[in-house]
Design an enzyme around this catalytic site. Sequence first.
Site, mmCIF file in Angstrom:
data_model
loop_
_atom_site.group_PDB
_atom_site.id
_atom_site.type_symbol
_atom_site.label_atom_id
_atom_site.label_comp_id
_atom_site.label_asym_id
_atom_site.label_seq_id
_atom_site.Cartn_x
_atom_site.Cartn_y
_atom_site.Cartn_z
ATOM 1 N N ASP A 230 0.846 -1.197 0.000
ATOM 2 C CA ASP A 230 0.000 0.000 0.000
ATOM 3 C C ASP A 230 0.881 1.246 0.000
ATOM 4 O O ASP A 230 1.352 1.695 1.039
ATOM 5 C CB ASP A 230 -0.917 -0.025 1.238
ATOM 6 C CG ASP A 230 -1.893 1.153 1.247
ATOM 7 O OD1 ASP A 230 -1.961 1.875 0.228
ATOM 8 O OD2 ASP A 230 -2.584 1.323 2.273
ATOM 9 N N LYS A 237 1.719 7.807 0.681
ATOM 10 C CA LYS A 237 2.090 7.823 2.100
ATOM 11 C C LYS A 237 3.491 8.398 2.268
ATOM 12 O O LYS A 237 4.349 8.172 1.417
ATOM 13 C CB LYS A 237 2.106 6.379 2.645
ATOM 14 C CG LYS A 237 0.764 5.736 2.855
ATOM 15 C CD LYS A 237 0.957 4.305 3.373
ATOM 16 C CE LYS A 237 -0.358 3.556 3.504
ATOM 17 N NZ LYS A 237 -1.257 4.087 4.529
ATOM 18 N N ASP A 307 -5.784 6.431 -0.450
ATOM 19 C CA ASP A 307 -5.171 5.594 0.588
ATOM 20 C C ASP A 307 -6.225 4.842 1.404
ATOM 21 O O ASP A 307 -5.877 3.963 2.185
ATOM 22 C CB ASP A 307 -4.293 6.467 1.494
ATOM 23 C CG ASP A 307 -3.272 5.666 2.282
ATOM 24 O OD1 ASP A 307 -3.131 4.461 2.000
ATOM 25 O OD2 ASP A 307 -2.636 6.250 3.168
ATOM 26 N N ARG A 311 -11.128 -0.499 1.965
ATOM 27 C CA ARG A 311 -12.595 -0.574 2.046
ATOM 28 C C ARG A 311 -13.226 -0.650 0.651
ATOM 29 O O ARG A 311 -14.330 -1.164 0.501
ATOM 30 C CB ARG A 311 -13.132 0.606 2.863
ATOM 31 C CG ARG A 311 -12.862 1.961 2.265
ATOM 32 C CD ARG A 311 -13.052 3.103 3.255
ATOM 33 N NE ARG A 311 -11.940 3.187 4.215
ATOM 34 C CZ ARG A 311 -11.851 4.087 5.186
ATOM 35 N NH1 ARG A 311 -12.813 4.984 5.352
ATOM 36 N NH2 ARG A 311 -10.817 4.108 6.001
HETATM 37 N N1 BES Z 1 -3.374 -0.068 5.139
HETATM 38 C C1 BES Z 1 -3.757 1.177 5.675
HETATM 39 C C2 BES Z 1 -4.089 1.131 7.160
HETATM 40 C C3 BES Z 1 -2.966 0.900 8.095
HETATM 41 C C4 BES Z 1 -1.979 1.854 8.259
HETATM 42 C C5 BES Z 1 -2.973 -0.235 8.850
HETATM 43 C C6 BES Z 1 -0.988 1.636 9.167
HETATM 44 C C7 BES Z 1 -1.986 -0.449 9.749
HETATM 45 C C8 BES Z 1 -0.979 0.480 9.905
HETATM 46 C C9 BES Z 1 -5.010 1.705 4.983
HETATM 47 O O1 BES Z 1 -5.144 1.371 3.658
HETATM 48 C C10 BES Z 1 -4.931 3.190 5.081
HETATM 49 O O2 BES Z 1 -4.063 3.756 4.498
HETATM 50 N N2 BES Z 1 -5.848 3.777 5.827
HETATM 51 C C11 BES Z 1 -5.869 5.172 6.030
HETATM 52 C C12 BES Z 1 -7.287 5.639 5.847
HETATM 53 C C13 BES Z 1 -7.444 7.114 5.743
HETATM 54 C C14 BES Z 1 -6.914 7.586 4.414
HETATM 55 C C15 BES Z 1 -8.897 7.451 5.891
HETATM 56 C C16 BES Z 1 -5.377 5.457 7.429
HETATM 57 O O3 BES Z 1 -5.690 4.692 8.351
HETATM 58 O O4 BES Z 1 -4.650 6.428 7.616
HETATM 59 ZN ZN ZN Z 2 -4.173 -0.329 3.032
HETATM 60 MN MN MN Z 3 -4.155 2.739 2.388
#
Ligand code: BES
Ligand code: ZN
Ligand code: MN
Length: 458
Positions: A230, A237, A307, A311
């Site tokens: 990701d 990121k 990001d 979902r």
């Molecule tokens: N894979 C990540 C979530 C994640 C990040 C899990 C760090 C464990 C450790 C997910 O795809 C993500 O990036 N989520 C974002 C969502 C936001 C953009 C609403 C997050 O949690 O920052």
């Molecule tokens: Zn993710």
């Molecule tokens: Mn993500």
Amino acid sequence: MPVKLTPERSANSRPVHLIAKGSLDRSGLPAPVLSWAKANSFTGEEGRTLLLADPEGNVSGALFGLGDQSGGHLPMLPGALARTLPEGDWHFAAPPADAENAALGLLLGGYAFTAYGRKPQRDIRFALPEGADRARAERLAEGVFLARDLINTPTNDMGPDDVETAARNLAGQHGADVQVIAGDELLARNFPMIHAVGRAAAQAPRLIDIRWGAPQAPKVTLVGKGVCFDTGGLDIKPASSMLLMKKDMGGAANVMGLAHMVMAAKLPVRLRVILPVVENSIAGNAFRPSDILRSRKGLTVEVGNTDAEGRLILGDALAYGDEEEPDLMIDMATLTGAARVALGPDLPPFFTDDEALAADLMQASVAAADPLWRMPLWMPYDGKYSSKVADINNVNTDGFAGAIIAALFLKRFVGKAKAWAHFDVFGWSPSDRPHGIAGGEAQAIRALEQVISARYPA
Ligand code: BES
Ligand code: ZN
Ligand code: MN
């Protein structure tokens, strides 16, 4: 396995004495052992091993500290022995209180990730403690090791192609059927969000669908987020947040580990495993912030942030699983950083509206020493991810309650399943624990195995 559970203790097996803190004087051990323990200031500290020697200087046994057991019980604590005992044959002098989890802890504690040259843990043969089921402990350990190996393998060797290979291997091992829908066929077969998230990657996005068991048996469907890496997509990121993102297929890895446990136990269920597998990459054809996707379910989804990709792929996968009205549908995903802010890396939250399922999960979590905590599908927040142009947005903008918002988003794609629970797992242990070293980690699947095997006994 570096630790092997043996049905019998061998003639030259050495005893491990389990010592609760402060109980040494009441242990009945001979005076020389007591003075050796005192000379080493051993009082039964939690997780501490003290080796014993015979007059010739050979290791003849060990003391292992159980601590004061005030911080909740730690049934898998003896797993630490897998990394502190010298190799050879061992047994418990007296069976531990929770023999089942102690035995499993020993297996899990012996894990090492050796694919890139690191040494395996030492070879230990440990006599199965009375009250433990060897075949079951081995099934569970194999499932956990599968999940750990899949997560630990970096994306250059665990891209979508490799996850498909792993899924085919797992299915082949148990005589399960596999179907894969990949690349543009995802569009033809109506998985628009899986395609959108994964289309910029060098390896094609895909939906892996495993079926196993008698068609008329109760339907248990497992769905796992398989984002092999990701980057965040165009909403890229920062380096520090991207570093660990090989583990973003942790949901798929966990679900495969759980599927192994269920199939190896031959539970009387019709198991289905649905894995949306992609890499969230950046290229000229990447999906963009503000794009509007028409999901499999028909809901239109505005991309507020590329990001929040998990979902999206899960939305299509859950809708697909939901279509055949499973008796139980479970999804697992490394979905939000917010779940970690709320509960930390070792305590995954789950979300469900099914009170009986929630109660079963909490009970199984304690029994299996597999920590879980329920969080709410709090409907008053359901309006927070609204869109001005589409049915919904994939993010909320106020930054609050991120794990709940993500769970509510997923709930939009589930309706016919008789029971559904979502698990927001970290899939990673930042530090060593008695039952495993730092790195990829299975979470919630031992508790889930208990719930599934209790509901559908073999
Ligand atoms: N894979 C990540 C979530 C994640 C990040 C899990 C760090 C464990 C450790 C997910 O795809 C993500 O990036 N989520 C974002 C969502 C936001 C953009 C609403 C997050 O949690 O920052
Ligand atoms: Zn993710
Ligand atoms: Mn993500």
